[in-house]
Design an enzyme around this catalytic site. Structure first.
Site, PDB file in Angstrom:
ATOM      1  N   LYS A 116       0.816  -1.215   0.000  1.00  0.00           N
ATOM      2  CA  LYS A 116       0.000   0.000   0.000  1.00  0.00           C
ATOM      3  C   LYS A 116       0.851   1.267   0.000  1.00  0.00           C
ATOM      4  CE  LYS A 116      -4.357  -1.747   1.667  1.00  0.00           C
ATOM      5  NZ  LYS A 116      -5.400  -1.742   2.687  1.00  0.00           N
ATOM      6  N   LYS A 197      -4.071 -10.786  -6.713  1.00  0.00           N
ATOM      7  CA  LYS A 197      -5.269 -11.109  -5.953  1.00  0.00           C
ATOM      8  C   LYS A 197      -6.478 -10.337  -6.491  1.00  0.00           C
ATOM      9  CE  LYS A 197      -5.462  -8.671  -1.909  1.00  0.00           C
ATOM     10  NZ  LYS A 197      -5.508  -8.302  -0.525  1.00  0.00           N
ATOM     11  N   LYS A 200     -11.181  -5.007  -5.207  1.00  0.00           N
ATOM     12  CA  LYS A 200     -12.153  -3.989  -5.649  1.00  0.00           C
ATOM     13  C   LYS A 200     -11.478  -2.881  -6.418  1.00  0.00           C
ATOM     14  CE  LYS A 200     -14.716  -4.617  -1.402  1.00  0.00           C
ATOM     15  NZ  LYS A 200     -14.607  -4.229   0.006  1.00  0.00           N
TER      16      LYS A 200
HETATM   17  P1  TYM Z   1     -10.392  -6.651   3.975  1.00  0.00           P
HETATM   18  O1  TYM Z   1     -11.536  -5.718   4.202  1.00  0.00           O
HETATM   19  O2  TYM Z   1      -9.334  -6.253   3.022  1.00  0.00           O
HETATM   20  O3  TYM Z   1     -10.945  -8.043   3.487  1.00  0.00           O
HETATM   21  C1  TYM Z   1     -12.028  -8.697   4.129  1.00  0.00           C
HETATM   22  C2  TYM Z   1     -11.834 -10.197   4.088  1.00  0.00           C
HETATM   23  O4  TYM Z   1     -11.792 -10.645   2.726  1.00  0.00           O
HETATM   24  C3  TYM Z   1     -10.627 -11.427   2.506  1.00  0.00           C
HETATM   25  N1  TYM Z   1     -10.189 -11.232   1.117  1.00  0.00           N
HETATM   26  C4  TYM Z   1      -9.936 -12.241   0.274  1.00  0.00           C
HETATM   27  N2  TYM Z   1      -9.998 -13.573   0.423  1.00  0.00           N
HETATM   28  C5  TYM Z   1      -9.694 -14.333  -0.648  1.00  0.00           C
HETATM   29  N3  TYM Z   1      -9.310 -13.827  -1.860  1.00  0.00           N
HETATM   30  C6  TYM Z   1      -9.225 -12.494  -2.051  1.00  0.00           C
HETATM   31  N4  TYM Z   1      -8.880 -12.019  -3.243  1.00  0.00           N
HETATM   32  C7  TYM Z   1      -9.551 -11.625  -0.962  1.00  0.00           C
HETATM   33  N5  TYM Z   1      -9.588 -10.270  -0.811  1.00  0.00           N
HETATM   34  C8  TYM Z   1      -9.970 -10.059   0.460  1.00  0.00           C
HETATM   35  C9  TYM Z   1      -9.611 -10.891   3.520  1.00  0.00           C
HETATM   36  O5  TYM Z   1      -8.597 -11.815   3.798  1.00  0.00           O
HETATM   37  C10 TYM Z   1     -10.506 -10.638   4.719  1.00  0.00           C
HETATM   38  O6  TYM Z   1     -10.723 -11.814   5.464  1.00  0.00           O
HETATM   39  N6  TYM Z   1      -7.512  -5.916   7.970  1.00  0.00           N
HETATM   40  C11 TYM Z   1      -8.762  -6.530   7.533  1.00  0.00           C
HETATM   41  C12 TYM Z   1      -9.953  -6.044   8.307  1.00  0.00           C
HETATM   42  C13 TYM Z   1      -9.800  -6.197   9.778  1.00  0.00           C
HETATM   43  C14 TYM Z   1      -9.857  -7.416  10.515  1.00  0.00           C
HETATM   44  C15 TYM Z   1      -9.692  -7.044  11.869  1.00  0.00           C
HETATM   45  C16 TYM Z   1     -10.037  -8.731  10.133  1.00  0.00           C
HETATM   46  C17 TYM Z   1      -9.591  -5.183  10.671  1.00  0.00           C
HETATM   47  N7  TYM Z   1      -9.542  -5.690  11.923  1.00  0.00           N
HETATM   48  C18 TYM Z   1      -9.683  -8.017  12.904  1.00  0.00           C
HETATM   49  C19 TYM Z   1     -10.028  -9.706  11.159  1.00  0.00           C
HETATM   50  C20 TYM Z   1      -9.858  -9.336  12.505  1.00  0.00           C
HETATM   51  C21 TYM Z   1      -8.969  -6.175   6.067  1.00  0.00           C
HETATM   52  O7  TYM Z   1      -8.556  -5.137   5.614  1.00  0.00           O
HETATM   53  O8  TYM Z   1      -9.736  -7.058   5.368  1.00  0.00           O
END
Ligand code: TYM
Length: 333
Positions: A116, A197, A200
């Site tokens: 990022k 990956k 969005k």
């Molecule tokens: P975020 O919002 O980027 O993604 C949400 C969830 O979707 C999964 N994900 C994917 N899984 C498979 N293939 C993909 N291409 C793909 N893109 C996204 C992510 O692994 C995630 O499970 N940091 C986290 C949010 C967060 C969080 C937390 C999660 C903040 N605090 C505490 C768990 C526990 C995030 O940005 O996910």
């Protein structure tokens, strides 16, 4: 910590628009299968969202939208707790304490920070500090399990490290959480460049399937997904396009990769497989679209869900934060 006899699951997705297929197969679709077995907390990390610039009105809308999408994906608020991060006192407070035992080098080594920050001229400290806030989200509820996609593994590892370090320094306080990452679905790749990956923010509209895409759009995107000149449907790292489609199929069907390979072993060419895959996704996402349409404009209902969620979790957060305050030597008020 166990509530009754159930282990605690906690996880969340940033409120950044309509979920893509990776969010669904790597995350929400697995979460809904945990509702009865675990004591589930699903939250909307809106404090994480401001680590990148946001239009305030859009962020508010996206947060409401995220609540609707959680419920539409099958996270029934009667069987789990849904809340918004900023409604709870404790996440940022605990993050501060954890930040004071986090080596800065460990934050610089985070893959997501590197990705990022690489594209940015101005890098703000919130982006670097983000994994500490994520550790606080998890430790504040003594979560046993954190189900996510593969990209969050390193962040959950940090939460584990910090729990262990705090416990060793100040005595047993936090549960050391375990990541829950599935064999398929944990890393759904772009349909157009399968070495990246699915996300969005992909500029190619055909690279990403969104959970609210109409059936015709899903058919078109799958039909135009990049494959190769072969015809064997296999989990082969040398052929990342067809491999990704097989992973998507297996995750959506809830079957293992070996079973998927066997099912398609006799297929001639990729076209019939792609049609079957598109039909499977359309059927899986249809109830999600319907439910989303039914509730998305009902602001009163959506707010009532997260207000109830906040009432449930705030006392838990308060209790754990008070314990952490006492352990580090803060005088009671
Ligand atoms: P975020 O919002 O980027 O993604 C949400 C969830 O979707 C999964 N994900 C994917 N899984 C498979 N293939 C993909 N291409 C793909 N893109 C996204 C992510 O692994 C995630 O499970 N940091 C986290 C949010 C967060 C969080 C937390 C999660 C903040 N605090 C505490 C768990 C526990 C995030 O940005 O996910």
């Amino acid at each position: 910590m166990e509530i009754g006899t159930k282990k605690v699951v906690l996880t969340g997705m940033q409120p950044t628009g309509i979920l893509q297929l990776g969010n669904f197969l790597g995350a929400a679709n697995n979460w809904r299968k945990m509702l009865d077995r675990y004591n589930c907390y699903f939250f909307i990390p809106n404090q994480h969202a401001i680590t990148v610039p946001q239009v305030p009105a859009d962020l508010r809308r996206a947060t409401l939208n995220a609540i609707a999408q959680y419920i539409a994906c099958g996270l029934d608020p009667e069987r789990c707790t849904i809340f918004v991060q900023s409604h709870i006192t404790g996440h940022t407070e605990l993050a501060w304490i954890l930040g004071c035992i986090t080596p800065i080098g460990q934050l610089y080594r985070m893959h997501q920070f590197k990705e990022k920050s690489a594209k940015k001229e101005n890098i703000y400290s919130g982006l670097l500090y983000y994994p500490v806030l994520m550790a606080a989200d998890i430790l504040l509820y003594n979560a046993d399990y954190v189900p996510t996609g593969e990209d969050q593994r390193q962040h959950v590892e940090l939460a584990r490290d910090l729990a262990e370090k705090f416990n060793a320094t100040y005595s047993e306080t936090f549960t050391v959480p375990a990541p829950l990452i599935e064999e398929t679905g944990a890393r759904i790749m772009s349909l157009k460049s399968p070495e990246h990956k699915m996300s969005k923010s992909d500029p190619d509209a055909n690279a990403t399937i969104y959970i609210l895409d109409e059936p015709k759009i899903i058919q078109k995107k799958i039909a135009s997904a990049v494959t190769d000149s072969g015809d064997k449907i296999a989990d082969d790292p040398e052929r990342p396009g067809i491999r990704n489609l097989l992973h998507i199929y297996c995750a959506a069907a809830g079957i293992g990769l070996a079973e998927g390979e066997e099912k398609f072993a006799h297929y001639q060419g990729y076209a019939p497989f792609k049609r079957e895959l598109a039909d499977m996704l359309i059927a899986l996402l249809e109830p999600v679209r319907e439910k989303y349409r039914a509730i998305k404009d009902d602001k009163t209902y959506l707010l009532s869900v997260v207000r109830k969620g906040a009432e449930t979790v705030q006392p838990i957060a308060h209790k754990l934060l008070s314990t952490a305050y006492r352990k580090v030597g803060f005088l009671e008020g």
